[in-house]
Scaffold this motif. Structure first.
Motif, mmCIF file in Angstrom:
data_model
loop_
_atom_site.group_PDB
_atom_site.id
_atom_site.type_symbol
_atom_site.label_atom_id
_atom_site.label_comp_id
_atom_site.label_asym_id
_atom_site.label_seq_id
_atom_site.Cartn_x
_atom_site.Cartn_y
_atom_site.Cartn_z
ATOM 1 N N ALA A 6 0.828 -1.197 -0.131
ATOM 2 C CA ALA A 6 -0.123 0.045 -0.190
ATOM 3 C C ALA A 6 0.778 1.180 0.029
ATOM 4 O O ALA A 6 1.560 1.477 0.879
ATOM 5 N N ASN A 7 0.766 2.045 -1.058
ATOM 6 C CA ASN A 7 1.412 3.366 -1.035
ATOM 7 C C ASN A 7 0.651 4.683 -0.633
ATOM 8 O O ASN A 7 -0.003 5.092 -1.199
ATOM 9 N N ALA A 8 0.922 4.750 0.718
ATOM 10 C CA ALA A 8 0.036 5.724 1.392
ATOM 11 C C ALA A 8 0.726 6.548 2.457
ATOM 12 O O ALA A 8 1.917 5.958 2.812
ATOM 13 N N ALA A 9 0.465 7.675 2.875
ATOM 14 C CA ALA A 9 1.083 8.669 3.513
ATOM 15 C C ALA A 9 1.282 7.850 4.971
ATOM 16 O O ALA A 9 0.596 7.099 5.451
ATOM 17 N N HIS A 10 2.532 7.963 5.491
ATOM 18 C CA HIS A 10 3.025 7.399 6.723
ATOM 19 C C HIS A 10 2.072 8.134 7.820
ATOM 20 O O HIS A 10 1.822 9.405 7.765
ATOM 21 N N PRO A 11 1.622 7.143 8.788
ATOM 22 C CA PRO A 11 0.863 7.696 9.895
ATOM 23 C C PRO A 11 1.540 8.636 10.785
ATOM 24 O O PRO A 11 0.612 9.518 11.420
ATOM 25 N N ALA A 12 2.716 8.647 10.837
ATOM 26 C CA ALA A 12 3.272 9.859 11.793
ATOM 27 C C ALA A 12 3.770 10.990 10.762
ATOM 28 O O ALA A 12 4.502 11.958 11.545
ATOM 29 N N ASP A 13 3.436 11.009 9.700
ATOM 30 C CA ASP A 13 4.019 12.543 8.833
ATOM 31 C C ASP A 13 3.107 13.480 9.449
ATOM 32 O O ASP A 13 1.804 13.457 9.571
#
Length: 274
Positions: A217-224
């Motif tokens: 899954a290419n998705a924004a990191h949750p800690a971004d």
């Protein structure tokens, strides 16, 4: 071209044959425009859009290279033994067995059976994460207003659900994942600092040590910490190679790694696969 009739729609659809877009799988993979010079026969060539997913079954020995094309991809990864999905990536064991919370060259990706699913054979990024997992529908909805797969800010777990379903897996089959190209660093007090990306062009290469089902899954990191949802294209290339053998420096690097490879070899030999 008119598409108001079935004939017109068919003609329009057929006219798209051979069209290339920035983010798409290339079939056959051998038609990839610039294969890596070290690669054998390509078996997977795809560019995954930000906020999208992909999946594939790969043979033992296949090498899989992920590349952060523009510097803001985040490849969340899950691995399963291809014919027995109850043996799957265990992020906690990957960390604790190897006494190492950071992913990079030489790290083994372990299952909870004490066996090696894949090994990291090259890494030019160094910005990865084995601790946070991926984002969730609830979290993304709270942060960005939506986390569904079709939204502008899809959650990684929601994308994994789609990839899993296409391989006969259910949401309960989704363990914590690893993340590549967006890193975190553990501080002395146990808190995590988001270190972000190493920039465009970073890549990491994994070698399949068993037949694997791969979900990405290419998705924004949750800690971004950025207010906007940021996710840019991810290049995926895989080619035929050979699994790690006794005597390879990776096999012999540490006692715990050697034992994990021995566990893997014993299991595969008993099944007539090695």
């Amino acid at each position: 071209m008119a598409t108001a009739t079935t004939y017109g729609a068919r003609a329009h659809a057929r006219a798209q044959e051979g069209t290339r877009t920035e983010t798409m799988p290339v079939v056959p993979a051998a038609d990839w425009p610039a294969p890596p010079c070290e690669a054998g026969h390509l078996v997977w060539a795809e560019t995954v859009a930000g906020g999208n997913y992909t999946h594939r079954v790969l043979a033992r020995g296949t090498e899989l290279r992920l590349t952060d094309v523009r510097g803001d991809a985040c490849a969340h990864l899950l691995l399963y033994a291809a014919d027995r999905p109850w043996e799957r990536l265990n992020a906690a064991d990957t960390v604790k067995v190897q006494w190492n919370a950071y992913l990079g060259e030489g790290v083994l990706l372990l299952s909870d059976q004490g066996r090696v699913l894949a090994s990291v054979v090259a890494d030019t990024s160094g910005r990865h994460d084995a601790l946070c997992g991926t984002s969730t529908l609830v979290r993304n909805t709270a942060r960005y207003g939506d986390g569904t797969p079709q939204s502008p800010s899809p959650a990684g777990r929601e994308l994994f659900k789609l990839a899993a379903a296409k391989n006969g897996l259910e949401p309960r089959d989704l363990p914590p994942s690893l993340s590549f190209f967006q890193g975190v660093e553990v501080q002395g007090d146990g808190t995590l600092d988001f270190t972000g990306s190493a920039g465009p062009g970073g890549d990491i290469t994994l070698r399949a040590e068993q037949d694997l089902t791969v979900l990405i899954a290419n998705a924004a990191h949750p800690a971004d910490p950025r207010a906007d949802y940021v996710s840019t294209p991810l290049e995926v290339l895989a080619w035929q190679a050979a699994p790690t053998r006794p005597g390879d420096p990776l096999w012999e690097a540490t006692p715990e790694g050697r034992r994990a490879f021995l566990n893997t070899a014993e299991f595969l030999t008993a099944r007539g696969l090695a």
